[in-house]
Motif scaffolding. Structure first.
Motif, PDB file in Angstrom:
ATOM      1  N   GLU A  61     -21.971 -50.605  14.059  1.00  0.00           N
ATOM      2  CA  GLU A  61     -21.553 -49.908  15.498  1.00  0.00           C
ATOM      3  C   GLU A  61     -20.369 -49.074  15.210  1.00  0.00           C
ATOM      4  O   GLU A  61     -19.886 -49.016  14.045  1.00  0.00           O
ATOM      5  N   PHE A  62     -20.308 -48.271  15.996  1.00  0.00           N
ATOM      6  CA  PHE A  62     -19.368 -46.982  15.634  1.00  0.00           C
ATOM      7  C   PHE A  62     -18.262 -47.082  16.661  1.00  0.00           C
ATOM      8  O   PHE A  62     -18.188 -47.065  17.857  1.00  0.00           O
ATOM      9  N   TRP A  63     -17.032 -47.295  16.150  1.00  0.00           N
ATOM     10  CA  TRP A  63     -15.692 -47.438  16.654  1.00  0.00           C
ATOM     11  C   TRP A  63     -14.757 -46.395  16.083  1.00  0.00           C
ATOM     12  O   TRP A  63     -14.360 -46.679  15.105  1.00  0.00           O
ATOM     13  N   ASN A  64     -14.453 -45.415  16.556  1.00  0.00           N
ATOM     14  CA  ASN A  64     -13.421 -44.336  15.769  1.00  0.00           C
ATOM     15  C   ASN A  64     -13.335 -43.332  16.980  1.00  0.00           C
ATOM     16  O   ASN A  64     -13.515 -43.566  18.036  1.00  0.00           O
ATOM     17  N   PRO A  65     -12.278 -42.634  16.489  1.00  0.00           N
ATOM     18  CA  PRO A  65     -11.781 -41.469  17.485  1.00  0.00           C
ATOM     19  C   PRO A  65     -12.654 -40.266  17.564  1.00  0.00           C
ATOM     20  O   PRO A  65     -12.211 -39.349  18.289  1.00  0.00           O
ATOM     21  N   TYR A  66     -13.864 -40.001  17.203  1.00  0.00           N
ATOM     22  CA  TYR A  66     -14.603 -38.903  17.232  1.00  0.00           C
ATOM     23  C   TYR A  66     -15.395 -38.949  18.553  1.00  0.00           C
ATOM     24  O   TYR A  66     -16.590 -39.658  18.693  1.00  0.00           O
ATOM     25  N   SER A  67     -15.000 -37.956  19.357  1.00  0.00           N
ATOM     26  CA  SER A  67     -15.767 -37.937  20.627  1.00  0.00           C
ATOM     27  C   SER A  67     -17.103 -37.271  20.404  1.00  0.00           C
ATOM     28  O   SER A  67     -18.269 -37.518  21.204  1.00  0.00           O
ATOM     29  N   TRP A  68     -17.101 -36.517  19.466  1.00  0.00           N
ATOM     30  CA  TRP A  68     -18.514 -35.757  19.077  1.00  0.00           C
ATOM     31  C   TRP A  68     -19.639 -36.729  18.433  1.00  0.00           C
ATOM     32  O   TRP A  68     -20.749 -36.447  18.717  1.00  0.00           O
ATOM     33  N   GLN A  69     -19.312 -38.019  18.219  1.00  0.00           N
ATOM     34  CA  GLN A  69     -20.212 -38.841  17.566  1.00  0.00           C
ATOM     35  C   GLN A  69     -20.802 -39.871  18.733  1.00  0.00           C
ATOM     36  O   GLN A  69     -20.276 -40.644  19.360  1.00  0.00           O
ATOM     37  N   THR A  70     -21.957 -39.317  18.937  1.00  0.00           N
ATOM     38  CA  THR A  70     -22.914 -40.103  20.017  1.00  0.00           C
ATOM     39  C   THR A  70     -24.016 -40.726  19.677  1.00  0.00           C
ATOM     40  O   THR A  70     -24.400 -41.718  20.372  1.00  0.00           O
ATOM     41  N   LYS A  71     -24.254 -40.846  18.467  1.00  0.00           N
ATOM     42  CA  LYS A  71     -25.445 -41.428  17.768  1.00  0.00           C
ATOM     43  C   LYS A  71     -24.992 -42.376  16.755  1.00  0.00           C
ATOM     44  O   LYS A  71     -24.092 -41.941  15.748  1.00  0.00           O
ATOM     45  N   SER A  72     -25.435 -43.650  16.521  1.00  0.00           N
ATOM     46  CA  SER A  72     -25.061 -44.368  15.315  1.00  0.00           C
ATOM     47  C   SER A  72     -25.348 -43.893  14.182  1.00  0.00           C
ATOM     48  O   SER A  72     -26.523 -42.878  13.912  1.00  0.00           O
ATOM     49  N   ASN A  73     -24.691 -44.016  12.983  1.00  0.00           N
ATOM     50  CA  ASN A  73     -24.990 -43.300  11.590  1.00  0.00           C
ATOM     51  C   ASN A  73     -25.618 -44.552  10.886  1.00  0.00           C
ATOM     52  O   ASN A  73     -26.377 -44.374   9.802  1.00  0.00           O
ATOM     53  N   PHE A  74     -25.985 -45.716  11.429  1.00  0.00           N
ATOM     54  CA  PHE A  74     -26.667 -46.869  10.683  1.00  0.00           C
ATOM     55  C   PHE A  74     -28.241 -46.812  11.023  1.00  0.00           C
ATOM     56  O   PHE A  74     -28.539 -46.702  12.399  1.00  0.00           O
ATOM     57  N   ASN A  75     -29.180 -46.987  10.224  1.00  0.00           N
ATOM     58  CA  ASN A  75     -30.614 -46.679  10.627  1.00  0.00           C
ATOM     59  C   ASN A  75     -31.238 -48.372   9.876  1.00  0.00           C
ATOM     60  O   ASN A  75     -31.007 -48.320   8.511  1.00  0.00           O
ATOM     61  N   PHE A  76     -31.632 -48.968  10.690  1.00  0.00           N
ATOM     62  CA  PHE A  76     -32.143 -50.238  10.323  1.00  0.00           C
ATOM     63  C   PHE A  76     -33.324 -50.228   9.340  1.00  0.00           C
ATOM     64  O   PHE A  76     -33.695 -51.255   8.604  1.00  0.00           O
ATOM     65  N   ALA A  77     -34.166 -48.903   9.410  1.00  0.00           N
ATOM     66  CA  ALA A  77     -35.191 -48.989   8.393  1.00  0.00           C
ATOM     67  C   ALA A  77     -34.708 -48.611   7.088  1.00  0.00           C
ATOM     68  O   ALA A  77     -35.526 -48.855   6.117  1.00  0.00           O
ATOM     69  N   LYS A  78     -33.630 -48.013   6.749  1.00  0.00           N
ATOM     70  CA  LYS A  78     -33.114 -47.579   5.384  1.00  0.00           C
ATOM     71  C   LYS A  78     -31.842 -48.264   4.861  1.00  0.00           C
ATOM     72  O   LYS A  78     -31.572 -48.216   3.788  1.00  0.00           O
ATOM     73  N   ASP A  79     -30.978 -48.492   5.879  1.00  0.00           N
ATOM     74  CA  ASP A  79     -29.449 -49.083   5.372  1.00  0.00           C
ATOM     75  C   ASP A  79     -29.172 -50.396   5.262  1.00  0.00           C
ATOM     76  O   ASP A  79     -30.050 -50.969   5.904  1.00  0.00           O
ATOM     77  N   ILE A  80     -28.253 -50.727   4.753  1.00  0.00           N
ATOM     78  CA  ILE A  80     -27.714 -52.178   4.392  1.00  0.00           C
ATOM     79  C   ILE A  80     -26.502 -52.488   5.060  1.00  0.00           C
ATOM     80  O   ILE A  80     -25.535 -51.635   4.482  1.00  0.00           O
ATOM     81  N   VAL A  81     -26.296 -53.653   5.556  1.00  0.00           N
ATOM     82  CA  VAL A  81     -24.791 -53.956   6.082  1.00  0.00           C
ATOM     83  C   VAL A  81     -24.470 -54.875   5.277  1.00  0.00           C
ATOM     84  O   VAL A  81     -25.199 -56.023   4.720  1.00  0.00           O
ATOM     85  N   LEU A  82     -23.330 -54.916   4.585  1.00  0.00           N
ATOM     86  CA  LEU A  82     -22.381 -55.842   3.750  1.00  0.00           C
ATOM     87  C   LEU A  82     -21.256 -56.368   4.822  1.00  0.00           C
ATOM     88  O   LEU A  82     -20.526 -55.491   5.296  1.00  0.00           O
ATOM     89  N   PRO A  83     -21.283 -57.582   4.989  1.00  0.00           N
ATOM     90  CA  PRO A  83     -20.288 -58.389   5.944  1.00  0.00           C
ATOM     91  C   PRO A  83     -19.133 -57.924   5.431  1.00  0.00           C
ATOM     92  O   PRO A  83     -18.574 -58.037   4.261  1.00  0.00           O
ATOM     93  N   GLY A  84     -17.940 -57.426   6.216  1.00  0.00           N
ATOM     94  CA  GLY A  84     -16.922 -56.955   5.916  1.00  0.00           C
ATOM     95  C   GLY A  84     -15.572 -57.600   6.687  1.00  0.00           C
ATOM     96  O   GLY A  84     -15.827 -58.150   7.524  1.00  0.00           O
TER      97      GLY A  84
END
Length: 84
Positions: A61-84
């Motif tokens: 998910e995207f939580w940040n101070p950037y008002s210009w960011q309207t689309k997630s940067n994560f793509n379920f088809a190619k990206d990998i999530v590491l629990p953090g």
């Protein structure tokens, strides 16, 4: 430590110098991003340079101070999530 503008410029100058990047448009390259800012913090223009690369991320998910960011940067088809 880099300011966001400096970091973005650094990535923009680095990507074209990657010897094998153009071979696949970056599809066989992996970038690791930490925290909710992910790629948008250090490399604001990433969609113009590495949109097809694989991202290892600690958050989807995207939580940040950037008002210009309207689309997630994560793509379920190619990206990998590491629990953090």
């Amino acid at each position: 430590t880099f300011e966001e503008k400096e970091s973005n410029l650094l990535f923009k100058s680095l990507i074209p110098k990657l010897k094998h990047f153009q071979r696949s448009g970056g599809k066989d390259h992996i970038f690791v991003w930490g925290g909710g800012f992910a790629v948008d913090g250090p490399f604001r223009d990433w969609r113009d340079y590495i949109k097809d690369s694989i991202f290892l991320m600690t958050e989807t998910e995207f939580w940040n101070p950037y008002s210009w960011q309207t689309k997630s940067n994560f793509n379920f088809a190619k990206d990998i999530v590491l629990p953090g």
